[in-house]
Design a protein around this motif. Structure first.
Motif, PDB file in Angstrom:
ATOM      1  N   TYR A  62     -11.420  -5.457   9.352  1.00  0.00           N
ATOM      2  CA  TYR A  62     -11.155  -4.152   9.940  1.00  0.00           C
ATOM      3  C   TYR A  62     -10.204  -3.385   9.039  1.00  0.00           C
ATOM      4  O   TYR A  62      -9.263  -3.968   8.499  1.00  0.00           O
ATOM      5  N   GLU A  63     -10.456  -2.103   8.881  1.00  0.00           N
ATOM      6  CA  GLU A  63      -9.553  -1.252   8.108  1.00  0.00           C
ATOM      7  C   GLU A  63      -8.643  -0.522   9.068  1.00  0.00           C
ATOM      8  O   GLU A  63      -9.085   0.029  10.081  1.00  0.00           O
ATOM      9  N   ASP A  64      -7.376  -0.543   8.751  1.00  0.00           N
ATOM     10  CA  ASP A  64      -6.365   0.079   9.591  1.00  0.00           C
ATOM     11  C   ASP A  64      -5.562   1.050   8.739  1.00  0.00           C
ATOM     12  O   ASP A  64      -5.040   0.666   7.687  1.00  0.00           O
ATOM     13  N   ILE A  65      -5.486   2.291   9.177  1.00  0.00           N
ATOM     14  CA  ILE A  65      -4.612   3.266   8.526  1.00  0.00           C
ATOM     15  C   ILE A  65      -3.311   3.222   9.314  1.00  0.00           C
ATOM     16  O   ILE A  65      -3.319   3.364  10.543  1.00  0.00           O
ATOM     17  N   GLU A  66      -2.201   2.984   8.631  1.00  0.00           N
ATOM     18  CA  GLU A  66      -0.954   2.757   9.350  1.00  0.00           C
ATOM     19  C   GLU A  66       0.269   3.144   8.531  1.00  0.00           C
ATOM     20  O   GLU A  66       0.215   3.251   7.308  1.00  0.00           O
ATOM     21  N   PHE A  67       1.365   3.362   9.259  1.00  0.00           N
ATOM     22  CA  PHE A  67       2.671   3.555   8.653  1.00  0.00           C
ATOM     23  C   PHE A  67       3.717   3.003   9.602  1.00  0.00           C
ATOM     24  O   PHE A  67       3.454   2.805  10.796  1.00  0.00           O
TER      25      PHE A  67
END
Length: 128
Positions: A109-114
């Motif tokens: 799974y690809e997760d865009i995060e900060f």
């Protein structure tokens, strides 16, 4: 009101400073007990409680940064927009906006995060 099954409650040094911080991120106050210096906040489907330190829950001495060894992960509908909001408010990211791949069983799974830190140093992870 619907309560999530898991709701973290964070001990904070200054309830007003913490409330201001969370409200600036877009959280809304669902209810509060001003006399107890307690506030229940919600952002989309994420719920969190904050309470000024009162020695009711402390298992040891609290030292900045609080919450060592844990980050609170919260999914939001538009992580890019929230990231821009924190940048515009001069909130320094702990970890910049990045895309990571996480394997769950045989699926990646690809997760865009900060990640950012709240006023007491708790790590907050926002992702899509």
């Amino acid at each position: 009101m619907k309560f999530n099954s898991l709701i973290p409650e964070l001990s904070v040094t200054d309830i007003n400073k913490s409330k201001e911080f969370y409200l600036s991120l877009g959280f809304q106050i669902k209810y509060e007990r001003v006399e107890d210096k307690f506030c229940f906040l919600e952002l989309e489907n994420n719920q969190i409680m904050i309470e000024q330190i009162n020695d009711n829950w402390n298992t040891g001495t609290l030292e900045y940064p609080f919450g060592r060894g844990i980050n609170i992960s919260m999914s939001v509908s538009n992580v890019n927009e929230l990231y821009q909001k924190i940048i515009n408010k001069n909130i320094k990211p702990f970890k910049e906006l990045e895309t990571h791949s996480y394997r769950v069983d045989d699926i990646n799974y690809e997760d865009i995060e900060f990640l950012i830190q709240d006023p007491d140093g708790y790590l907050l992870r926002f992702n899509n």
